[in-house]
Every structure is written in C-alpha cells, then in structure tokens.
Design a protein around this motif. Structure first.
Motif, PDB file in Angstrom:
ATOM      1  N   SER A  69      -0.337  10.965   7.721  1.00 60.29           N
ATOM      2  CA  SER A  69      -1.198   9.776   8.214  1.00 60.29           C
ATOM      3  C   SER A  69      -2.672  10.121   8.474  1.00 60.29           C
ATOM      4  O   SER A  69      -3.352   9.353   8.133  1.00 60.29           O
ATOM      5  CB  SER A  69      -0.463   9.438   9.442  1.00 60.29           C
ATOM      6  N   ILE A 109      -5.292   5.991  -2.131  1.00 62.58           N
ATOM      7  CA  ILE A 109      -4.352   6.912  -1.230  1.00 62.58           C
ATOM      8  C   ILE A 109      -3.283   7.360  -2.258  1.00 62.58           C
ATOM      9  O   ILE A 109      -2.581   8.517  -1.613  1.00 62.58           O
ATOM     10  CB  ILE A 109      -3.757   5.989  -0.071  1.00 62.58           C
ATOM     11  N   TYR A 116      -2.771  17.391   1.996  1.00 61.05           N
ATOM     12  CA  TYR A 116      -1.480  17.210   3.142  1.00 61.05           C
ATOM     13  C   TYR A 116      -0.747  18.325   2.836  1.00 61.05           C
ATOM     14  O   TYR A 116      -0.436  19.384   3.614  1.00 61.05           O
ATOM     15  CB  TYR A 116      -0.784  16.086   2.791  1.00 61.05           C
ATOM     16  N   LEU A 127       0.685   5.519  11.412  1.00 67.54           N
ATOM     17  CA  LEU A 127      -0.343   4.716  10.724  1.00 67.54           C
ATOM     18  C   LEU A 127      -0.535   3.448  11.395  1.00 67.54           C
ATOM     19  O   LEU A 127      -1.858   2.936  11.298  1.00 67.54           O
ATOM     20  CB  LEU A 127       0.663   4.034   9.243  1.00 67.54           C
ATOM     21  N   LEU A 183       1.723   4.066  -2.999  1.00 65.92           N
ATOM     22  CA  LEU A 183       2.138   5.439  -2.531  1.00 65.92           C
ATOM     23  C   LEU A 183       3.582   5.384  -2.439  1.00 65.92           C
ATOM     24  O   LEU A 183       3.966   4.445  -1.298  1.00 65.92           O
ATOM     25  CB  LEU A 183       1.284   6.107  -1.454  1.00 65.92           C
ATOM     26  N   ASP A 190       0.843  -1.084   0.188  1.00 66.74           N
ATOM     27  CA  ASP A 190      -0.014   0.135   0.083  1.00 66.74           C
ATOM     28  C   ASP A 190       0.902   1.298  -0.015  1.00 66.74           C
ATOM     29  O   ASP A 190       0.699   2.133  -0.826  1.00 66.74           O
ATOM     30  CB  ASP A 190      -0.864   0.057   1.267  1.00 66.74           C
ATOM     31  N   ILE A 191       1.960   1.226   0.941  1.00 66.19           N
ATOM     32  CA  ILE A 191       3.018   2.178   0.942  1.00 66.19           C
ATOM     33  C   ILE A 191       4.193   2.061   0.927  1.00 66.19           C
ATOM     34  O   ILE A 191       4.497   0.989   1.809  1.00 66.19           O
ATOM     35  CB  ILE A 191       2.468   3.330   2.282  1.00 66.19           C
ATOM     36  N   ILE A 229      -4.214  10.307   5.035  1.00 74.04           N
ATOM     37  CA  ILE A 229      -4.472   8.990   4.407  1.00 74.04           C
ATOM     38  C   ILE A 229      -5.662   8.298   4.915  1.00 74.04           C
ATOM     39  O   ILE A 229      -6.290   7.851   4.255  1.00 74.04           O
ATOM     40  CB  ILE A 229      -3.022   7.876   4.661  1.00 74.04           C
ATOM     41  N   LEU A 282      -3.601  13.740  -1.834  1.00 75.77           N
ATOM     42  CA  LEU A 282      -2.115  14.157  -1.376  1.00 75.77           C
ATOM     43  C   LEU A 282      -2.413  15.584  -1.125  1.00 75.77           C
ATOM     44  O   LEU A 282      -1.644  16.215  -0.240  1.00 75.77           O
ATOM     45  CB  LEU A 282      -1.263  13.526  -2.093  1.00 75.77           C
ATOM     46  N   THR A 325      -5.860   2.913   9.256  1.00 77.69           N
ATOM     47  CA  THR A 325      -4.686   2.669   8.661  1.00 77.69           C
ATOM     48  C   THR A 325      -3.950   1.424   9.036  1.00 77.69           C
ATOM     49  O   THR A 325      -2.735   1.232   8.654  1.00 77.69           O
ATOM     50  CB  THR A 325      -3.771   3.789   8.775  1.00 77.69           C
TER      51      THR A 325
END
Length: 503
Positions: free
Chosen positions: A417, A430, A439, A74, A231, A57-58, A420, A436, A80
C-alpha cells in the motif's frame, strides 16, 4: 389554401422524395458500417461493449486477513483512499456483518500477531475493533525465557482468533467511504495486456484494442462476468490462482509433518506463550484468555492421525507430557536415557525470579475439535510482473514455528500500500513493473531471511540424536544469559526487519 408556386406543391413533393431516398441510403450505409466494424473487432471487445464491463484501479483476489489488511491500509492513506477497488472472493463472510459470541470457546484457528503488526493495525484503525473482542496479550515466551522488558516493549505479542482479526478488518473498512465492490465468485481466467512489442509488426489484430482497456488486465469470474483493472493483487493463499495464471514459478518442499491445532482449557489463566521442541517438531501453547489456550502441535502424519482419533483423556495426557518435556530444559534420547540436564522444576516446586523456566499450566480438557493441516514451505521466484503482484501465502508459505506466517503477510500488505501511494504521488501507473519492483525489493529479502531461519531452526529441532540434543538444549538455555543474542532473537521474532546483532 396558399401555394409556394404555381405547380400546386409538386416541387415540394419532389424535394421531399429526394430527401427520403437519401436518408434511407444513409441508414443502409450506416448499418453496413456498424456490421463491418463489429466483424472487424475481436470477440473480446464485442463482449466488452455489450456487457458494460466494470473498470477498477485495483482488483484484490482473496478477501482473507491479508487481502483485507491491504484494503484497510489503502483506505487509510490520503493518496490511495480515492481508489476504486474490487475484492474477489467466494467466502460468504465478506457479505455479512461479523458476529462473535463471547460465551463460546475460542476457535482453534488463531494467529499470534507481533508488536509490529499491532502497530500497523493501530495505524489503519483496525485494532480498536479487535480490542472489543477476545484477545490475549503476552509478555513472556517460554522457549528462551523471553520477556517484553528485554526489548523495551510492553508485550511480545497478542493471540487473536482469525475470525476476530478478519471481522475487525471488515468493520474498519465498513466505517469508511472507501470505494469497494465485492464479487462473491472465483477467478476463472486472467488476460494480461500484451507487451508493446507484440502490438507492432507481429500483431495479428487489424486494429488496436480500445484505448481505455488495452493497458488493463482482464479478469473473468466464475459467474461469467468480467472486469478490467490496472493492478491484480494475488492474496489468495498458498494455492494461489493468480500466481498460477500469471505464470510465477515457486520453489519449496513439503515437510513430512502435520500440525494438530485445537483449543484447550486450564484451571487457571495462562499468560505466557510456551514453545517446546520435540523430536518430531515443536509444540506451542498460546494464551487465549478466560482459562483457554491454543495448541499447535507438529508431528509426523501417522502420529497426527492417531492423536486426532484417540479419545480425549488419552490426548490430554499425551499433551501434558509433551508440554513438560522436550529439548529446552531437559533433553533426553535413546543414548542418554532420561537425563535431567537443564531440567525445569516439577509441579509444586517454587521458582525464584532468577530461575530460567516455569512449568506450563496443566491442560484439563479439550474445548474444540482437533484439526490437522499438512505443513510445507513454498516461495515464489518473483513477487511481481506487469499488472500483477503477490502478497501473503500466495508469495510465501512457511512452517508455523514462532507464528511468523501471517505477520509476514501483513507486512507485505502494508508495504504494498505504501509503494502504491508513492507511485501515485509521482504520477506513475500503479500497474507498472518499475513501481511494483520497489515492493519486491523491500519484502522479498526480508521474507527469504525469515523463511531460512525458520526452516533451519525447525530442521535442527527435529533431529533426535543424543549429542545434538544436549548442544541444542544448552543453546536454548544459554541464550537467556547472553543478553545481546537474547535481545536480537526477541526483537526479530517481534517483527523487526533485521537481526540487530548483525547490523
């Protein structure tokens, strides 16, 4: 022996023979089809199919303090904590359990964390691990006679060794069931998915990529392996490889200054954060507990080279002179001799509770090596693009004045975080830039404001000109008596997002 017909089984033999031939032909056709398909697909997809590339995912590139703060945040949130995260960093410390010997002097690499950062660390469960190791709270700051009581807080900040901050974040993560994979390698290259328009008429590919990978970023590592992710988070410092590969532009400049950092020892314990302003830049004396303090001394490169090489006795003498000097209480210049305007009392003079400045504790010896770092200011023009986001020094690098750099990075981590989590709550991808950008909209203006204030203050305090020195000293001295201004400065330095005086 029984036969099905009078031909003695000949019919069955003919049927079996035909089936064998047909099956053989089917195998040949299937083999040709697979060969043609392998020829048609891109080399990237062929490599992916043969090497079973992992999907995440990240992917966080950079496992330092800010990167691990993001992981902790997270892992602490319901929306998350189910995410599958890759951490890419060649630092061997990520693969071992932190160990700290309290009998050793403090490491010279420290951070001054603000009350806002302390609150974040408590929220994610990391502060309890810091409290198990060496750290030093302070409730007074001797540059504008700041006190925690002025803003209704117990402390103004806490000085913590970087290795303790990092180790505490690692301990926090280890005590969760958060899905993470650490890759102890460097990022070699990054391939971002093409925009929808590039997959249309202008596409040179004979077929679209695999549906599970065409919307993902591909990261190739220094060991030759690759992974896919929704991401990519660049938390890899001021020389960010992610920022470079994603094509983010930066603006900024190098200061003609270096910072000397070291650990020093006193005969008494220091419970105050001291900051003095000299013609070449500020000097800070930060409490570390157990009669130790940390020094961050800004000066020009030639001076830093000389002071790094001089013997310990000479360095300590210069250091004590610098701490008991400067533009706060008693500015001096070549135009005004050794003027004592706004001077603080010398050692041995008793101060009343209403006196402005106190004398800093004398340094008696060094407790670590002297380390030198060049100083600069850098800011990324953008923090985000599709599938990529920057946090910490990858997005902004500032002068160490007031110790705001790492606190800005922690603020980035916790804000990202939260964004997300909000994206997941409404079913968004995400990696989408619309997610984004929230953020960036929160963090970029706040960081630019802090950078502008720090840079302006640093420049104003680096000019040795008589009249300006007196005005500067009067401003620092007078801020103590202007309560709204004083509260505004202290609150902002303690992690407030805005200057309360102007809101």
């Amino acid at each position: 022996m029984d036969f099905i017909c009078g031909c003695g089984g000949y019919c069955l033999w003919v049927i079996a023979r035909k089936l064998y031939v047909n099956v053989s032909r089917l195998k040949v056709r299937h083999k040709r089809s697979c060969t043609d398909a392998a020829t048609r697909v891109s080399g990237e997809e062929t490599h992916d199919l043969s090497n079973n590339i992992q999907h995440y995912d990240i992917a966080i590139v950079g496992g330092g303090m800010v990167g691990m703060a993001l992981v902790c945040s997270l892992a602490s949130m319901p929306l998350t904590k189910h995410l599958n995260v890759a951490i890419i960093d060649s630092n061997p410390a990520l693969g071992s359990r932190p160990y700290f010997n309290k009998d050793n002097p403090p490491d010279p690499r420290v951070s001054t964390v603000t009350p806002a950062t302390i609150s974040f660390f408590k929220d994610v469960g990391a502060w309890q691990y810091i409290e198990q190791h060496r750290h030093a709270y302070f409730d007074k700051m001797q540059d504008t006679q700041a006190n925690a009581q002025d803003i209704n807080k117990e402390v103004l900040g806490c000085v913590v060794e970087n290795k303790v901050l990092h180790g505490s974040l690692l301990s926090c993560i280890e005590n969760t069931d958060f899905q993470k994979t650490i890759y102890p390698f460097r990022l070699s290259s990054m391939t971002l998915p093409p925009s929808p328009s590039s997959l249309g008429m202008g596409s040179t590919s004979s077929r679209p990529p695999l549906s599970s990978q065409r919307h993902l970023a591909k990261l190739e590592l220094s060991d030759g392996n690759s992974l896919y992710t929704k991401l990519v988070v660049g938390a890899d410092g001021g020389k960010s490889r992610v920022r470079e590969l994603a094509g983010f532009k930066t603006t900024g400049w190098n200061y003609s200054q270096n910072a000397i950092i070291c650990t020093v020892e006193h005969t008494v314990e220091n419970g105050c954060a001291w900051q003095r302003f000299l013609h070449a830049g500020p000097i800070a004396l930060l409490p570390m507990g157990d009669n130790f303090s940390n020094i961050v001394w800004t000066m020009n490169p030639k001076e830093s080279t000389n002071r790094k090489l001089m013997n310990e006795d000479e360095f300590v003498k210069d250091l004590n002179n610098a701490l008991d000097y400067g533009y706060g209480p008693h500015p001096t210049s070549s135009l005004f001799g050794s003027g004592e305007m706004f001077s603080w009392p010398r050692t041995g003079v008793t101060l009343s509770a209403n006196d402005c400045f106190e004398v800093p504790p004398k340094v008696v010896k060094l407790a670590s090596e002297r380390m030198v770092f060049p100083l600069s200011l850098r800011h990324a023009s953008d923090y985000v693009s599709k599938h990529v986001v920057l946090i910490g020094d990858a997005a902004h690098t500032v002068h160490p004045l007031a110790g705001q750099g790492v606190n800005m990075g922690f603020g980035d981590a916790f804000a990202l975080s939260r964004v997300i989590a909000e994206g997941i709550a409404v079913g968004s991808d995400i990696g989408e830039v619309t997610v984004l950008k929230k953020y960036e909209a929160e963090r970029k203006p706040a960081n630019i404001m802090r950078m502008a204030i720090l840079d302006g203050f640093q420049r104003a305090c680096s000019v040795d000109f008589g009249p300006l020195n007196i005005l500067r000293a009067a401003a620092l001295h007078g801020a103590h008596f202007i309560s709204p201004l004083k509260r505004s400065i202290i609150s902002y330095a303690s992690g407030e997002q805005k200057l309360p005086l102007f809101t």
